[in-house]
Design a protein around this motif. Structure first.
Motif, PDB file in Angstrom:
ATOM      1  N   TYR A  19       0.835  -1.201   0.000  1.00 24.96           N
ATOM      2  CA  TYR A  19       0.000   0.000   0.000  1.00 24.96           C
ATOM      3  C   TYR A  19       0.875   1.259   0.000  1.00 24.96           C
ATOM      4  O   TYR A  19       1.981   1.264   0.533  1.00 24.96           O
ATOM      5  N   CYS A  20       0.320   2.312  -0.581  1.00 25.48           N
ATOM      6  CA  CYS A  20       0.982   3.612  -0.542  1.00 25.48           C
ATOM      7  C   CYS A  20      -0.080   4.699  -0.463  1.00 25.48           C
ATOM      8  O   CYS A  20      -1.285   4.436  -0.553  1.00 25.48           O
ATOM      9  N   SER A  21       0.381   5.917  -0.280  1.00 24.86           N
ATOM     10  CA  SER A  21      -0.482   7.094  -0.400  1.00 24.86           C
ATOM     11  C   SER A  21       0.147   7.951  -1.493  1.00 24.86           C
ATOM     12  O   SER A  21       1.360   8.160  -1.492  1.00 24.86           O
ATOM     13  N   PHE A  22      -0.668   8.412  -2.431  1.00 21.29           N
ATOM     14  CA  PHE A  22      -0.086   9.138  -3.569  1.00 21.29           C
ATOM     15  C   PHE A  22      -0.981  10.290  -3.989  1.00 21.29           C
ATOM     16  O   PHE A  22      -2.169  10.349  -3.668  1.00 21.29           O
ATOM     17  N   VAL A  23      -0.357  11.219  -4.720  1.00 24.65           N
ATOM     18  CA  VAL A  23      -1.059  12.400  -5.223  1.00 24.65           C
ATOM     19  C   VAL A  23      -0.903  12.422  -6.732  1.00 24.65           C
ATOM     20  O   VAL A  23       0.216  12.335  -7.254  1.00 24.65           O
ATOM     21  N   ARG A  24      -2.025  12.539  -7.442  1.00 24.97           N
ATOM     22  CA  ARG A  24      -1.973  12.640  -8.901  1.00 24.97           C
ATOM     23  C   ARG A  24      -1.537  14.050  -9.301  1.00 24.97           C
ATOM     24  O   ARG A  24      -1.800  15.006  -8.583  1.00 24.97           O
ATOM     25  N   PRO A  25      -0.912  14.164 -10.465  1.00 30.42           N
ATOM     26  CA  PRO A  25      -0.476  15.492 -10.920  1.00 30.42           C
ATOM     27  C   PRO A  25      -1.659  16.463 -10.963  1.00 30.42           C
ATOM     28  O   PRO A  25      -2.747  16.104 -11.428  1.00 30.42           O
ATOM     29  N   GLY A  26      -1.438  17.649 -10.452  1.00 26.97           N
ATOM     30  CA  GLY A  26      -2.476  18.668 -10.512  1.00 26.97           C
ATOM     31  C   GLY A  26      -3.525  18.562  -9.430  1.00 26.97           C
ATOM     32  O   GLY A  26      -4.407  19.420  -9.320  1.00 26.97           O
ATOM     33  N   GLU A  27      -3.456  17.508  -8.620  1.00 24.12           N
ATOM     34  CA  GLU A  27      -4.435  17.373  -7.531  1.00 24.12           C
ATOM     35  C   GLU A  27      -3.781  17.743  -6.203  1.00 24.12           C
ATOM     36  O   GLU A  27      -2.561  17.669  -6.058  1.00 24.12           O
ATOM     37  N   ALA A  28      -4.588  18.093  -5.226  1.00 24.34           N
ATOM     38  CA  ALA A  28      -4.064  18.401  -3.906  1.00 24.34           C
ATOM     39  C   ALA A  28      -4.252  17.219  -2.965  1.00 24.34           C
ATOM     40  O   ALA A  28      -3.410  16.943  -2.111  1.00 24.34           O
ATOM     41  N   GLY A  97       4.494   8.408 -12.494  1.00 22.77           N
ATOM     42  CA  GLY A  97       3.821   9.660 -12.813  1.00 22.77           C
ATOM     43  C   GLY A  97       3.083  10.293 -11.653  1.00 22.77           C
ATOM     44  O   GLY A  97       2.413  11.316 -11.830  1.00 22.77           O
ATOM     45  N   VAL A  98       3.199   9.716 -10.477  1.00 21.01           N
ATOM     46  CA  VAL A  98       2.499  10.285  -9.322  1.00 21.01           C
ATOM     47  C   VAL A  98       3.509  10.605  -8.226  1.00 21.01           C
ATOM     48  O   VAL A  98       4.667  10.164  -8.271  1.00 21.01           O
ATOM     49  N   GLU A  99       3.057  11.359  -7.254  1.00 18.59           N
ATOM     50  CA  GLU A  99       3.911  11.706  -6.116  1.00 18.59           C
ATOM     51  C   GLU A  99       3.555  10.795  -4.946  1.00 18.59           C
ATOM     52  O   GLU A  99       2.397  10.767  -4.505  1.00 18.59           O
TER      53      GLU A  99
END
Lengths: 393, 393
Positions: A19-28, A97-99
Motif C-alpha cells: 500500500y501507498c499514499s499518492f497524489v496525482r499530478p495537478g491534484e491536492a 507519474g504520481v507523487e
C-alpha cells in the motif's frame, strides 16, 4: 501529511500488493494506492466508484483508517484486491507519474538495536575499553524512542545537521556533522492499537502489526558520541528518519518467515516465541549507485514479535501508526553491515565507490538508496520497495 | 482524546487564565475552558454564542487549533477573555462538576535532565564509581524522546508496570517494579511549529511555546537501571506520564521570570541567552496528603528557551502539541528533591508520611499530587494547577 516526489517504484509482484499514499499530478488530495508491477491501483477511486463497503476507509487518502480497522479488515481488503486485479486495472496508473507521500501519520516511533553484529561493532567503536555488548543485550531487545515528527517519506532531501561534538583534543565544537551516516533498517507499522496497562504477548504480533517498510535512520555519529551518555541518542538521530513510501502487508511475507538465530541464554518468559518471526529479507544499500552492502535481516537476534512484546510488557499502549524499526541490520560477513560507521570502521577504512572516490561518511550531494527484498520458501525473491534520500548542505 | 475525571482545580487568579479541555456531565463532546477561581468558563459555548471570529478555534473542544494558530492569536484570545470576564460569567461552571480531559494531542514528547542537583544525585546513585555528572552535562541540556502515546491526564490511575530487572545477586528477574517512583517536572507545550531543517534560536522561545503544565514522569527505577545502557530509558518510563489538565499561558508567567543560575563554562553560541528564562516556580509534592518535597524550579541549570534551542539546533521540526519537560526538579537543600529516588536515597532513608508509615518507593494505593505555583515579582504567589495519580496493582 506532506511529502515530496518519492522513490522510484520497485517492480512489485502480483502477490505482494503493498500500500501507498499518492497524489496525482495537478491534484491536492492524496489517494490510497496498491502497487502492482510498476503501477499503482487507485484504491480510493476504485472503491468509491464501486460503492464498496470499505470505500470510506480510503476516502481520506491515508492508510490511517485502514491501519486502525484491524486484522480482519486488512485480510478482507487484501483478498478483495487480489481477486479483482484485472477489473481494477482501469484505475491503474504508472507509479512514476504520481507523487508518493508519507503513507500514514507516525504516532510513536521506536528504534530497536536487534542485530548482534551491529551492536557488537558499535560497542567496539564507541566503548573500546569495555565489553562489545552491554550486559543486558542478550536479555532484552534494547530500544529507545525517536522523533515521530521528523519521519519523512523517501525522496525528501536530508539537510546535513549541525550539533555539538567533542574534538580529539577534548575541546567542544559546534558545526555541521562530519560523520553523517545511514542506517539500513526494517520498519514495522502498527495497525490495531492496545489499551494502556495491557501487554501484547509475543503470539499476538500479527494481530497488531499491519506491515513492513524500509527505514533509513540517518545518524550524525560525532553528535551522537558526545551526547548519548547517559540518556541515549537524541540530536544525533532526530533530524530525519526516512521511510519507504510502500507498506508491505505482513501477509505478503508469510513465505519469508524463518527461524531466528538461537537465543542464548533463553530469554525470560514474555520473550519466548514458539512461532518463528525471523524474516529472510535483504537490504541492499547503494551510495550514488554503488552497492556498498547487502545486509541480511535473517541474522537479526531479536524478532519483531519479541520487540513488540517487549515494547508493551510494561503496559505501554499502542496506537495505529506506531512505527518501530529493527535497528541497523548487519550481518557477520564483509559487505553485510548496515551503516558506514561499520563499513568504514569509523572512517579508518573508507569505502570505495564505482567512480573511484572513497567515503568514510556521507558527503553533500550523496544519494543513498536502500532496497529491500524478501526470499520466499523455494527461493523466489520479491521486491519490498526502497527508501532513498540525497544529502544537502 | 479520552480522559478520566481529572484533578481538583486549584484556585486560579484572574490574571492566570489557564486553558483546559473539559466534558460536561451527560455530554460526549469536549469543550475548551478557561480557569477562573475554582470555575471554568466554557469558551467553546461563549465564543459560539457571540459569533466570535475565533469561535471555530474552539469548536472541537481541544486546544490543538489554538496551539497551531500562533502567538498573535494566543495574545488576542487571552486579551479578549481578560477584558470580558464579567460578561463571560454566564458560561461559567464549577470545575468540580466537570471532567477534565487531556487538553491537547501530544505530538512528540521530550524529557530533559536540566537540574544539576537531580543529575548529580542520580549519577551518584546509578554510577557510584564514576563522576556524578557526565562530561557533556554542562555543555548541553541532555534530553531524550519519551512515549507520546502514554501521556495521560491527571487523575488517570497508574498501573504498576512489570519489567525485567537485575537482582543484587546478578540474576535477571521479571515482575512488578519494586521501585515505582514519581518525578516532579514542568512541562512546556509547543504551539507554533517549525520547518524541518530550521533551528529555533533561543530568543524565539516565546514565539513557539504556548504555555506550561505540571508533569509527573512516573519511573520504574529497577527496570530503568537494568535497561538504560547504552540507549537510554525506555520501559522504565514509557508506561505512563501524567500531565495537569491545565495549560498556563507563558504570558501569565511574565512576572515569574528570573535569571537562571550562572552557567560555567559558558555554553556554545546557540545556547547563550540574553533574555532571562529562569522561572520562579515551586513544585509541591505530596504522597497521600503528606508534603514530602518543595522543589524549586528557580534552581534549574538550563532554561526552557535553551532546551528548545537545543532540541531544534539539528533542524528537527516542531509540531503543535509537542511537549517537552524539564526533567526532575530538585533543589540543593533537604526536602527539595523531585523524586523518591533522591528523597529516600534509593530506599536507604525512607520518607515518613503523616500516618507514620514510611516510603522508600511508592506502594499500591498511594496517591501522588504535584501542585505548582509561581512567585511573581513582588512576592505574590499564583497557582498553576496540579497533577495527581493513584497507583494501582
Amino acid at each position: 501529511m506532506v511529502g515530496v516526489r518519492g522513490a522510484r517504484v520497485t517492480d512489485f509482484g502480483r502477490t505482494t500488493l503493498p500500500y501507498c499514499s499518492f497524489v496525482r499530478p495537478g491534484e491536492a488530495r492524496a489517494r490510497v494506492g496498491v502497487g502492482v508491477g510498476t503501477d499503482v491501483v487507485d484504491l480510493t477511486a476504485a472503491l468509491a466508484t464501486r460503492r464498496h463497503a470499505y470505500a470510506g476507509l480510503f476516502a481520506a487518502g491515508s492508510l490511517d483508517p485502514l491501519l486502525a480497522a484491524g486484522p480482519r479488515t486488512w485480510h478482507e481488503v487484501r483478498t478483495y484486491v487480489a481477486a479483482n486485479l484485472s477489473a481494477l486495472a482501469e484505475h491503474q496508473v504508472p507509479a512514476s507519474g504520481v507523487e508518493l507521500v508519507l503513507p500514514f501519520e507516525v504516532a510513536d516511533y521506536v528504534d530497536f538495536y536487534a542485530s548482534e553484529h551491529h551492536a557488537s561493532n558499535v560497542g567496539r567503536l564507541f566503548r573500546p575499553d569495555g565489553d562489545a555488548l552491554t550486559p543486558n543485550w542478550k536479555h532484552l531487545p534494547i530500544g529507545y524512542h525517536g522523533r515521530a515528527g521528523t519521519v519523512v517519506v523517501s525522496g525528501t532531501p536530508i539537510r546535513r545537521p549541525s550539533g555539538q561534538m567533542r574534538e580529539r583534543d577534548g575541546t567542544i565544537a559546534f558545526g555541521p556533522t562530519a560523520k553523517l551516516d545511514l542506517e539500513a533498517e526494517t520498519g514495522f507499522v502498527v495497525g490495531a492499537g492496545s489499551s494502556l496497562g495491557e501487554p501484547v504477548p509475543v503470539e499476538s504480533f500479527d494481530q497488531h502489526v499491519f506491515g513492513v517498510c524500509v527505514v533509513n535512520d540517518w545518524s550524525a555519529r560525532d553528535v551522537q558520541a558526545w551526547e548519548y551518555v547517559p540518556l541515549g541518542p537524541f540530536l544525533g538521530k532526530s533530524f530525519a528518519t526516512s521511510v519507504s513510501p510502500w507498506v508491505v502487508p505482513l501477509a505478503a511475507l508469510a513465505g519469508a518467515r524463518i527461524d531466528p538465530p538461537r537465543r542464548d541464554p533463553d530469554p525470560v518468559a514474555y520473550l519466548q516465541d514458539d512461532e518463528p518471526w525471523g524474516l529472510d529479507l535483504e537490504l541492499e544499500i547503494a551510495v550514488n549507485g554503488t552497492v556498498v552492502s547487502r545486509a541480511p535481516y535473517s541474522e537479526m537476534y531479536w524478532t519483531p514479535a519479541q520487540m513488540l512484546a517487549h515494547l508493551t510488557v510494561n503496559g505501554a499502549a499502542l496506537r495505529p501508526g506506531d512505527l518501530f524499526a529493527s535497528g541497523t541490520v548487519s550481518g557477520p560477513g564483509p559487505g553485510q553491515q548496515g551503516s558506514l560507521l561499520e563499513l568504514s570502521w569509523n572512517g579508518s577504512r573508507p569505502v570505495t565507490l564505482d567512480d573511484g572516490s572513497t567515503r568514510a561518511f556521507l558527503l553533500d550531494g550523496d544519494r543513498v538508496t536502500i532496497a529491500a527484498t524478501a526470499r520466499l520458501a523455494g527461493g523466489r525473491r520479491i521486491a519490498l520497495g526502497q527508501v532513498e534520500g540525497q544529502v544537502t548542505s
